[in-house]
Write an enzyme that holds these catalytic residues in place. Sequence first.
Site, PDB file in Angstrom:
ATOM      1  N   ARG A   4       2.152  -6.972   9.009  1.00  0.00           N
ATOM      2  CA  ARG A   4       1.494  -5.840   9.691  1.00  0.00           C
ATOM      3  C   ARG A   4       1.977  -5.734  11.135  1.00  0.00           C
ATOM      4  NH1 ARG A   4      -4.361  -7.427   7.267  1.00  0.00           N
ATOM      5  NH2 ARG A   4      -4.410  -6.061   5.434  1.00  0.00           N
ATOM      6  N   TYR A  15     -12.135  -1.679  -3.606  1.00  0.00           N
ATOM      7  CA  TYR A  15     -12.694  -1.847  -2.260  1.00  0.00           C
ATOM      8  C   TYR A  15     -14.220  -1.772  -2.256  1.00  0.00           C
ATOM      9  CZ  TYR A  15      -8.124  -1.789   0.042  1.00  0.00           C
ATOM     10  OH  TYR A  15      -6.857  -2.112   0.489  1.00  0.00           O
ATOM     11  N   THR A  17      -6.029  -7.427  10.367  1.00  0.00           N
ATOM     12  CA  THR A  17      -6.176  -6.104   9.747  1.00  0.00           C
ATOM     13  C   THR A  17      -5.540  -4.979  10.555  1.00  0.00           C
ATOM     14  OG1 THR A  17      -8.272  -6.861   8.820  1.00  0.00           O
ATOM     15  CG2 THR A  17      -7.881  -4.482   8.812  1.00  0.00           C
ATOM     16  N   HIS A  47      -2.129  -5.534   1.541  1.00  0.00           N
ATOM     17  CA  HIS A  47      -3.410  -6.226   1.334  1.00  0.00           C
ATOM     18  C   HIS A  47      -3.118  -7.562   0.665  1.00  0.00           C
ATOM     19  CE1 HIS A  47      -7.611  -6.810   0.054  1.00  0.00           C
ATOM     20  NE2 HIS A  47      -7.067  -7.325  -1.035  1.00  0.00           N
ATOM     21  N   GLU A  54     -10.483  -8.749  -7.508  1.00  0.00           N
ATOM     22  CA  GLU A  54      -9.470  -7.713  -7.282  1.00  0.00           C
ATOM     23  C   GLU A  54      -8.409  -7.689  -8.389  1.00  0.00           C
ATOM     24  OE1 GLU A  54      -9.851  -8.207  -2.423  1.00  0.00           O
ATOM     25  OE2 GLU A  54      -8.021  -8.851  -3.431  1.00  0.00           O
ATOM     26  N   ASN A  75      -2.244   0.020   6.952  1.00  0.00           N
ATOM     27  CA  ASN A  75      -1.754  -1.271   7.458  1.00  0.00           C
ATOM     28  C   ASN A  75      -0.842  -1.986   6.458  1.00  0.00           C
ATOM     29  OD1 ASN A  75      -3.686  -1.981   5.645  1.00  0.00           O
ATOM     30  ND2 ASN A  75      -4.879  -3.257   7.022  1.00  0.00           N
ATOM     31  N   LYS A 107       0.819  -1.223   0.000  1.00  0.00           N
ATOM     32  CA  LYS A 107       0.000   0.000   0.000  1.00  0.00           C
ATOM     33  C   LYS A 107       0.857   1.279   0.000  1.00  0.00           C
ATOM     34  CE  LYS A 107      -3.894  -2.232   2.341  1.00  0.00           C
ATOM     35  NZ  LYS A 107      -4.956  -2.061   3.367  1.00  0.00           N
ATOM     36  N   PHE A 151     -15.668   3.672   7.194  1.00  0.00           N
ATOM     37  CA  PHE A 151     -14.283   3.978   6.833  1.00  0.00           C
ATOM     38  C   PHE A 151     -14.056   3.974   5.315  1.00  0.00           C
ATOM     39  CE2 PHE A 151     -14.498  -0.615   7.708  1.00  0.00           C
ATOM     40  CZ  PHE A 151     -13.943  -1.143   6.556  1.00  0.00           C
ATOM     41  N   ARG A 176      -2.307 -14.728   3.819  1.00  0.00           N
ATOM     42  CA  ARG A 176      -3.090 -14.051   4.869  1.00  0.00           C
ATOM     43  C   ARG A 176      -2.433 -14.238   6.233  1.00  0.00           C
ATOM     44  NH1 ARG A 176      -7.044 -10.334   3.919  1.00  0.00           N
ATOM     45  NH2 ARG A 176      -8.246 -11.097   5.686  1.00  0.00           N
TER      46      ARG A 176
HETATM   47  P1  CMP Z   1      -7.388  -4.513   3.660  1.00  0.00           P
HETATM   48  O1  CMP Z   1      -6.978  -5.871   4.073  1.00  0.00           O
HETATM   49  O2  CMP Z   1      -6.772  -3.893   2.458  1.00  0.00           O
HETATM   50  O3  CMP Z   1      -8.985  -4.529   3.480  1.00  0.00           O
HETATM   51  C1  CMP Z   1      -9.803  -3.414   3.714  1.00  0.00           C
HETATM   52  C2  CMP Z   1      -9.058  -2.262   4.293  1.00  0.00           C
HETATM   53  O4  CMP Z   1      -9.856  -1.293   4.945  1.00  0.00           O
HETATM   54  C3  CMP Z   1      -8.137  -2.758   5.413  1.00  0.00           C
HETATM   55  O5  CMP Z   1      -7.087  -3.515   4.896  1.00  0.00           O
HETATM   56  C4  CMP Z   1      -7.772  -1.448   6.082  1.00  0.00           C
HETATM   57  O6  CMP Z   1      -6.807  -0.722   5.331  1.00  0.00           O
HETATM   58  C5  CMP Z   1      -9.109  -0.711   6.006  1.00  0.00           C
HETATM   59  N1  CMP Z   1      -9.925  -0.850   7.220  1.00  0.00           N
HETATM   60  C6  CMP Z   1     -10.570  -1.949   7.666  1.00  0.00           C
HETATM   61  N2  CMP Z   1     -11.265  -1.693   8.786  1.00  0.00           N
HETATM   62  C7  CMP Z   1     -11.062  -0.378   9.051  1.00  0.00           C
HETATM   63  C8  CMP Z   1     -11.508   0.505  10.078  1.00  0.00           C
HETATM   64  N3  CMP Z   1     -12.322   0.087  11.044  1.00  0.00           N
HETATM   65  N4  CMP Z   1     -11.098   1.782  10.032  1.00  0.00           N
HETATM   66  C9  CMP Z   1     -10.290   2.224   9.040  1.00  0.00           C
HETATM   67  N5  CMP Z   1      -9.839   1.435   8.040  1.00  0.00           N
HETATM   68  C10 CMP Z   1     -10.205   0.161   8.049  1.00  0.00           C
END
Ligand code: CMP
Length: 142
Positions: free
Chosen positions: A104, A51, A93, A117, A128, A114, A11, A59, A87
């Site tokens: 992470r 997304y 996450t 992905h 995706e 984070n 990212k 969010f 994963r």
């Molecule tokens: P990712 O695994 O890319 O999938 C969805 C993304 O949304 C996640 O990683 C984070 O970057 C973001 N995300 C998920 N939950 C939240 C949250 N509660 N607040 C802010 N960002 C979030």
Amino acid sequence: MSIERTLIVIKPDAVRRGLVGEIISRFEKKGFKIRALKMLWMTREQAEEFYSVHRGKDFYEELVKFASSGPIVALIIEGDSAINVARQMIGVTDGRKAQPGTIRGDYSLSILENVIHASDSEESYMKEVKVIFTDTDIVPSY
Ligand code: CMP
């Protein structure tokens, strides 16, 4: 043995912080084959599509802004049980809760920023991957 492919996205926060080589290296050392690799700056529209399962969540807007805030590096990796293993390697996450030793867990203190992905299922991968790669971007098996 189940040879699978999965999509990895390094990212914008990780690219800005100079973590690209370190992260790719972990997947190579684990034994995955890189079948496609691309640096790109997602447009807002690409980020929205990527997304789209999160559309409507509180969010979503900040997520789309973040995902299109700078260049990313995307990879298709291939190997045994790639979806589940990747994963596990990236961790949960929220970077504050991810286990040390995961990507992470080692590099993020944020739920939004984070670092990485990875597709969470074959279905997510199929959806995706189309946002980022075309079939001709994927090299033959080597
Ligand atoms: P990712 O695994 O890319 O999938 C969805 C993304 O949304 C996640 O990683 C984070 O970057 C973001 N995300 C998920 N939950 C939240 C949250 N509660 N607040 C802010 N960002 C979030």
